[in-house]
Design a protein around this motif. Structure first.
Motif, mmCIF file in Angstrom:
data_model
loop_
_atom_site.group_PDB
_atom_site.id
_atom_site.type_symbol
_atom_site.label_atom_id
_atom_site.label_comp_id
_atom_site.label_asym_id
_atom_site.label_seq_id
_atom_site.Cartn_x
_atom_site.Cartn_y
_atom_site.Cartn_z
ATOM 1 N N HIS A 149 92.341 72.662 66.126
ATOM 2 C CA HIS A 149 92.879 71.330 65.868
ATOM 3 C C HIS A 149 92.700 70.486 67.123
ATOM 4 O O HIS A 149 93.142 70.854 68.198
ATOM 5 C CB HIS A 149 94.360 71.424 65.508
ATOM 6 C CG HIS A 149 94.580 72.220 64.263
ATOM 7 N ND1 HIS A 149 94.348 71.704 63.025
ATOM 8 C CD2 HIS A 149 94.969 73.501 64.081
ATOM 9 C CE1 HIS A 149 94.612 72.623 62.121
ATOM 10 N NE2 HIS A 149 94.982 73.722 62.745
ATOM 11 N N GLN B 39 97.208 67.908 67.660
ATOM 12 C CA GLN B 39 97.261 69.297 68.108
ATOM 13 C C GLN B 39 98.639 69.634 68.664
ATOM 14 O O GLN B 39 99.179 70.698 68.359
ATOM 15 C CB GLN B 39 96.190 69.590 69.158
ATOM 16 C CG GLN B 39 96.204 71.062 69.562
ATOM 17 C CD GLN B 39 94.944 71.490 70.254
ATOM 18 O OE1 GLN B 39 93.990 70.732 70.328
ATOM 19 N NE2 GLN B 39 94.936 72.686 70.755
ATOM 20 N N TRP C 49 100.989 70.071 65.863
ATOM 21 C CA TRP C 49 100.694 71.327 65.164
ATOM 22 C C TRP C 49 101.332 72.509 65.886
ATOM 23 O O TRP C 49 101.936 73.370 65.282
ATOM 24 C CB TRP C 49 99.178 71.488 65.072
ATOM 25 C CG TRP C 49 98.761 72.715 64.324
ATOM 26 C CD1 TRP C 49 98.315 73.873 64.857
ATOM 27 C CD2 TRP C 49 98.786 72.912 62.915
ATOM 28 N NE1 TRP C 49 98.045 74.778 63.870
ATOM 29 C CE2 TRP C 49 98.333 74.207 62.656
ATOM 30 C CE3 TRP C 49 99.147 72.110 61.847
ATOM 31 C CZ2 TRP C 49 98.230 74.721 61.394
ATOM 32 C CZ3 TRP C 49 99.037 72.645 60.576
ATOM 33 C CH2 TRP C 49 98.585 73.927 60.363
ATOM 34 N N SER D 117 104.450 75.430 64.736
ATOM 35 C CA SER D 117 103.995 76.809 64.547
ATOM 36 C C SER D 117 104.893 77.745 65.348
ATOM 37 O O SER D 117 105.751 77.316 66.108
ATOM 38 C CB SER D 117 102.531 76.944 64.985
ATOM 39 O OG SER D 117 102.396 76.583 66.339
ATOM 40 N N ASN E 212 97.343 80.701 61.293
ATOM 41 C CA ASN E 212 96.179 79.819 61.356
ATOM 42 C C ASN E 212 95.111 80.481 62.217
ATOM 43 O O ASN E 212 95.285 81.616 62.694
ATOM 44 C CB ASN E 212 96.558 78.415 61.864
ATOM 45 C CG ASN E 212 97.006 78.401 63.312
ATOM 46 O OD1 ASN E 212 96.882 79.387 64.049
ATOM 47 N ND2 ASN E 212 97.556 77.280 63.735
ATOM 48 N N SER E 213 94.013 79.814 62.435
ATOM 49 C CA SER E 213 92.902 80.395 63.193
ATOM 50 C C SER E 213 93.226 80.574 64.668
ATOM 51 O O SER E 213 92.502 81.257 65.389
ATOM 52 C CB SER E 213 91.648 79.535 63.028
ATOM 53 O OG SER E 213 91.894 78.231 63.506
ATOM 54 N N ASP E 214 94.326 79.974 65.138
ATOM 55 C CA ASP E 214 94.761 80.159 66.529
ATOM 56 C C ASP E 214 95.798 81.269 66.642
ATOM 57 O O ASP E 214 96.459 81.399 67.667
ATOM 58 C CB ASP E 214 95.359 78.846 67.062
ATOM 59 C CG ASP E 214 94.334 77.731 67.162
ATOM 60 O OD1 ASP E 214 93.159 78.033 67.474
ATOM 61 O OD2 ASP E 214 94.706 76.571 66.908
ATOM 62 N N ASP E 215 95.959 82.071 65.599
ATOM 63 C CA ASP E 215 96.938 83.164 65.542
ATOM 64 C C ASP E 215 98.375 82.686 65.689
ATOM 65 O O ASP E 215 99.224 83.402 66.214
ATOM 66 C CB ASP E 215 96.636 84.244 66.587
ATOM 67 C CG ASP E 215 95.465 85.111 66.198
ATOM 68 O OD1 ASP E 215 95.205 85.221 64.974
ATOM 69 O OD2 ASP E 215 94.814 85.683 67.080
ATOM 70 N N VAL F 253 102.189 79.712 60.792
ATOM 71 C CA VAL F 253 102.399 78.333 60.343
ATOM 72 C C VAL F 253 103.154 78.271 59.014
ATOM 73 O O VAL F 253 103.433 77.183 58.519
ATOM 74 C CB VAL F 253 101.063 77.572 60.229
ATOM 75 C CG1 VAL F 253 100.416 77.427 61.596
ATOM 76 C CG2 VAL F 253 100.121 78.266 59.259
#
Length: 139
Positions: free
Chosen positions: A3, A8, A11, A15, A122-125, A128
């Motif tokens: 993101h 960001q 976000w 999370s 999410n893709s950033d571990d 979420v």
């Protein structure tokens, strides 16, 4: 997907960092009997080999701890899931016992089932979100 931009930071504030190593150390509860009936006899056993044997005898392939659903208990299943320590007979309709346990769980009473929150990453571990699931103690 990363993101970028002004969203960001927002976000990340929404999370949650999850310590998955510690979570993996948590052991699921087990329960051998449900209302006096061996849990394996209603498809909720803790032994993977026994669960596979029951699935095979019922012609319901799948993972040993996957939901086996409702089925009728039949005499030929005695061989797959013997229980010489109990005088409790299994109802021909396993559905009755499973629904009774579901109702107990929904009412907050002790049950073979329990509520869990399964995190969604999410893709950033980062966690979420979560889905609420009903799980059997032995699976």
């Amino acid at each position: 997907m990363a993101h970028d931009g002004p969203h960001q930071e927002t976000w990340r504030k929404r999370s949650l960092l999850v310590d998955t190593e510690d979570l993996l150390k948590v052991q699921s509860p087990t329960q051998e009997r449900v209302s006096g009936v061996l849990a394996a006899r209603i498809g909720l056993g803790s032994d993977a080999d026994q669960n596979r044997s029951l699935r095979s005898a019922l012609n319901k392939p799948g993972a040993p701890y996957g939901g086996i659903g409702f089925f009728e208990w039949a005499q030929h299943l005695e061989h797959e899931v013997p229980d010489s320590t109990s005088s409790h007979a299994v109802s021909p309709l396993v559905v009755d016992l499973k629904l009774q346990e579901f109702e107990r769980c929904a009412n907050g009473d002790p049950s073979m089932y329990y509520w869990v929150m399964h995190p969604i990453f999410n893709s950033d571990d980062l966690a979420v979100g979560a889905e609420v699931l009903l799980r059997a103690k032995n699976g």
